[in-house]
Design an enzyme around this catalytic site. Structure first.
Site, PDB file in Angstrom:
ATOM      1  N   ARG A 186     -17.770  15.095 -17.747  1.00 18.22           N
ATOM      2  CA  ARG A 186     -18.125  16.849 -18.563  1.00 18.22           C
ATOM      3  C   ARG A 186     -16.559  16.932 -19.555  1.00 18.22           C
ATOM      4  O   ARG A 186     -17.197  17.596 -20.603  1.00 18.22           O
ATOM      5  CB  ARG A 186     -17.704  16.989 -17.202  1.00 18.22           C
ATOM      6  CG  ARG A 186     -18.844  18.091 -16.455  1.00 18.22           C
ATOM      7  CD  ARG A 186     -17.958  17.902 -15.220  1.00 18.22           C
ATOM      8  NE  ARG A 186     -17.177  16.695 -14.526  1.00 18.22           N
ATOM      9  CZ  ARG A 186     -17.644  15.113 -13.879  1.00 18.22           C
ATOM     10  NH1 ARG A 186     -19.134  15.594 -14.315  1.00 18.22           N
ATOM     11  NH2 ARG A 186     -17.604  14.626 -13.190  1.00 18.22           N
ATOM     12  N   THR A 187     -15.853  16.000 -20.017  1.00 20.71           N
ATOM     13  CA  THR A 187     -15.151  16.182 -21.531  1.00 20.71           C
ATOM     14  C   THR A 187     -15.722  15.858 -22.389  1.00 20.71           C
ATOM     15  O   THR A 187     -16.047  16.907 -23.217  1.00 20.71           O
ATOM     16  CB  THR A 187     -13.909  15.816 -20.757  1.00 20.71           C
ATOM     17  OG1 THR A 187     -13.216  16.336 -19.557  1.00 20.71           O
ATOM     18  CG2 THR A 187     -12.899  15.926 -22.325  1.00 20.71           C
TER      19      THR A 187
ATOM     20  N   LYS B  64      -9.262  -6.928 -30.591  1.00 16.91           N
ATOM     21  CA  LYS B  64      -8.671  -7.626 -30.736  1.00 16.91           C
ATOM     22  C   LYS B  64      -7.247  -7.511 -31.674  1.00 16.91           C
ATOM     23  O   LYS B  64      -6.699  -8.233 -32.237  1.00 16.91           O
ATOM     24  CB  LYS B  64      -9.416  -7.664 -32.499  1.00 16.91           C
ATOM     25  CG  LYS B  64     -10.571  -7.549 -33.049  1.00 16.91           C
ATOM     26  CD  LYS B  64     -10.807  -8.205 -34.245  1.00 16.91           C
ATOM     27  CE  LYS B  64     -12.640  -7.423 -34.399  1.00 16.91           C
ATOM     28  NZ  LYS B  64     -12.952  -7.432 -35.712  1.00 16.91           N
TER      29      LYS B  64
ATOM     30  N   ARG C  32      -8.862  10.788 -24.832  1.00 13.65           N
ATOM     31  CA  ARG C  32      -8.340   9.972 -23.697  1.00 13.65           C
ATOM     32  C   ARG C  32      -8.003   9.147 -23.045  1.00 13.65           C
ATOM     33  O   ARG C  32      -8.110   8.251 -24.149  1.00 13.65           O
ATOM     34  CB  ARG C  32      -9.090  10.422 -22.469  1.00 13.65           C
ATOM     35  CG  ARG C  32      -9.214  10.204 -20.974  1.00 13.65           C
ATOM     36  CD  ARG C  32     -10.258  11.081 -19.922  1.00 13.65           C
ATOM     37  NE  ARG C  32     -10.399  12.460 -20.171  1.00 13.65           N
ATOM     38  CZ  ARG C  32     -11.153  12.693 -19.271  1.00 13.65           C
ATOM     39  NH1 ARG C  32     -11.989  11.643 -18.654  1.00 13.65           N
ATOM     40  NH2 ARG C  32     -11.285  14.262 -18.945  1.00 13.65           N
TER      41      ARG C  32
ATOM     42  N   HIS D 105      -4.116  17.600 -18.513  1.00 17.57           N
ATOM     43  CA  HIS D 105      -5.463  18.197 -19.206  1.00 17.57           C
ATOM     44  C   HIS D 105      -5.402  19.189 -19.421  1.00 17.57           C
ATOM     45  O   HIS D 105      -6.242  20.136 -19.074  1.00 17.57           O
ATOM     46  CB  HIS D 105      -6.361  17.621 -18.148  1.00 17.57           C
ATOM     47  CG  HIS D 105      -7.750  17.269 -18.831  1.00 17.57           C
ATOM     48  ND1 HIS D 105      -8.682  17.506 -19.251  1.00 17.57           N
ATOM     49  CD2 HIS D 105      -9.156  16.855 -17.686  1.00 17.57           C
ATOM     50  CE1 HIS D 105     -10.101  17.429 -19.999  1.00 17.57           C
ATOM     51  NE2 HIS D 105      -9.965  17.424 -18.489  1.00 17.57           N
TER      52      HIS D 105
END
Length: 513
Positions: A263-264, A291, A312, A340
């Site tokens: 959703r986000t 890396k 996120r 959030h």
């Protein structure tokens, strides 16, 4: 006249039902007036002000009530879906009005697509719309979503008036509201009419300091900023005009999700594309992070390819740390068990849209409150309102002490329970969260609590008729699918609201409104 009547309500001499009856119900019956879809007024019941020598929009240029102290003011007027007055500014052009008498003489036409519903009585409407006062500086007024005409809604410490008689999206007899205002500061200056720019007329003129800012925590918001965000989001939701699709033309959003997201991620992508912008995405599993490149170096490079970023990360505080190394706006899309902030924004927006106010209500949070960043942010953000918080969780998944201390310092009443039924009768918003398997140290620990709560139709038997069920999603097994058909189930509408709120946030951070 309305401020005088609202003052009488504040003094206890009148009720909102009295005003609804005399200014809405009776005139419609007496004059056989037609319904006007998406028409309402928002009032702020908290604001106290002194009547000047002449009201701003009077032709008489005087008033016998000069110097009188009153409480209550008009914050916004929406006529047939268009905002015609807000923040002391008249947005409508001359001639926008219509002769409702002509409409009242026209025969009513029935269409197969329109559900037939009965008009609720004043008492029935008040059951859903007259939640006790809203907060003073910011508001959550509302438009009851009956979709027919003549409504007055309220803002902070305010109450809604004149609801409409239709239901939302064909859901039978479910009364919901759209909220979008906060207290206004009266001035004696002459009214301003906005210019001819069509985009300026479609998008509310808002005053904010979000341009080119990071969004890292709900702690950085105040009521005024919330009001501005929700005003723009509400306008986008109601009227996604073609001009809006060009607001972010030429702008690029960079998304960096180091944890899974549906959703986000998708709502931010949809929001940017609806604004006319484009999106580039970092896939950590295919990047130079493999890396050995640091997150900070990665973010520094990404900002060179875009104008704004969403990130996120599973580590609390990592997004805030990365923000120190970039000059472009960076939005916290969730940092582990930390915060959030944009989820909390859309949650509050949903409460206002569904119930009509965030004040005078009780919000009950259920499930994994220890690991749930959504409830951490929401609890903090709700301290800007006059609410009561109830926490329902197993002892090992209680709300973190840090969050509870923050809420306590803000003077918000909060109680803890282990049985959801103990909190149900007083609940206006049931906010359910999943038990987050990925946060547990072992499968055995998760197994002990994974089925702690299941919300079923039986659970809601003692719930208020106007309560709503919310969930940040994804759902696992904590809400029965049988609840989905209940009009009180708001979680899918809640997810959709993420697009409008994130559109507003992106536009404001980019300086487009």
């Amino acid at each position: 006249m309305l401020p005088l009547l609202l003052t009488a309500v504040a003094d206890g001499r009148l009720s909102l039902e009295d005003i609804i009856l005399r200014l809405h119900d009776n005139p419609i019956k007496i004059f056989n007036l037609p319904e006007q879809p998406d028409t309402f007024i928002e009032v702020d019941m908290e604001e106290k002000w002194t009547i000047p020598s002449a009201m701003r929009f009077t032709k008489a240029k005087w008033t016998p009530f000069e110097g009188m102290e009153v409480q209550g003011s008009v914050s916004r007027v929406v006529l047939r879906g268009s905002t015609v007055y807000i923040d002391g500014k008249v947005l409508a052009e001359p001639g926008y009005g219509e002769d409702v008498r002509a409409k009242s003489n026209q025969p009513k036409q029935e269409t197969c697509a329109t559900p037939i519903t009965s008009t609720p009585t004043s008492a029935e409407r008040v059951k859903f719309t007259s939640a006790e006062s809203l907060p003073a500086d910011f508001g959550t007024p509302t438009q009851t979503d009956y979709k027919a005409g003549g409504l007055v809604t309220a803002s902070p410490k305010s109450k809604p008036l004149f609801p409409d008689p239709l239901t939302k999206r064909g859901v039978p007899e479910r009364q919901r509201q759209f909220s979008l205002t906060d207290p206004r500061v009266h001035s004696n200056s002459t009214s301003e009419t906005l210019g001819e720019d069509p985009v300026e007329r479609i998008i509310p003129v808002v005053r904010h300091n979000l341009n080119n800012k990071h969004i890292l925590s709900v702690k950085q918001f105040d009521r005024n900023i919330l009001h501005q965000i929700f005003t723009v989001a509400h306008q986008f939701k109601r009227n996604l005009a073609p001009e809006i699709h060009t607001l972010a033309t030429g702008c690029v959003l960079g998304t960096m999700f180091f944890e899974p997201s549906t959703r986000t991620h998708l709502s931010f992508t949809s929001a940017m594309q609806r604004l006319g912008g484009t999106v580039i995405t970092l896939s950590p599993g295919e990047s130079s992070l493999l890396k050995g490149e640091s997150v900070e170096d990665t973010v520094r490079n990404i900002q060179g390819y875009c104008d704004i970023m969403v990130m996120r990360h599973p580590t609390p505080g990592q997004v805030t740390s990365a923000a120190r190394y970039v000059s472009k706006p960076l939005i916290n899309g969730g940092d582990g068990v930390g915060e959030h902030p944009t989820q909390a924004l859309l949650d509050v927006f949903t409460i206002r849209e569904e119930i009509g106010t965030v004040n005078g209500i009780t919000v009950t949070m259920v499930g994994d409150l220890k690991h749930g960043r959504t409830v951490h942010s929401l609890a903090r953000l709700l301290t800007l309102y006059n609410v009561k918080l109830q926490y329902v969780s197993p002892p090992e998944l209680e709300m973190p002490r840090e969050v509870m201390d923050y809420v306590e310092k803000k003077g918000i009443t909060q109680t803890s329970h282990q049985n959801v039924l103990d909190a149900m009768s007083s609940t206006d918003v049931l906010y359910v969260t999943r038990i987050q398997k990925e946060r547990f140290p072992s499968p055995e620990d998760y197994a002990k609590v994974k089925d702690s709560y299941l919300i079923t139709p039986e659970t809601l038997i003692k719930a208020k008729p106007g309560m709503i069920v919310m969930h940040p999603l994804p759902r696992v097994n904590e809400i029965s699918v049988e609840i989905d058909a209940d009009p009180r189930a708001a979680y899918f509408r809640q997810a959709e609201n993420g697009v409008w709120v994130r559109m507003a946030l992106l536009a404001m951070l980019l300086g487009k409104c």
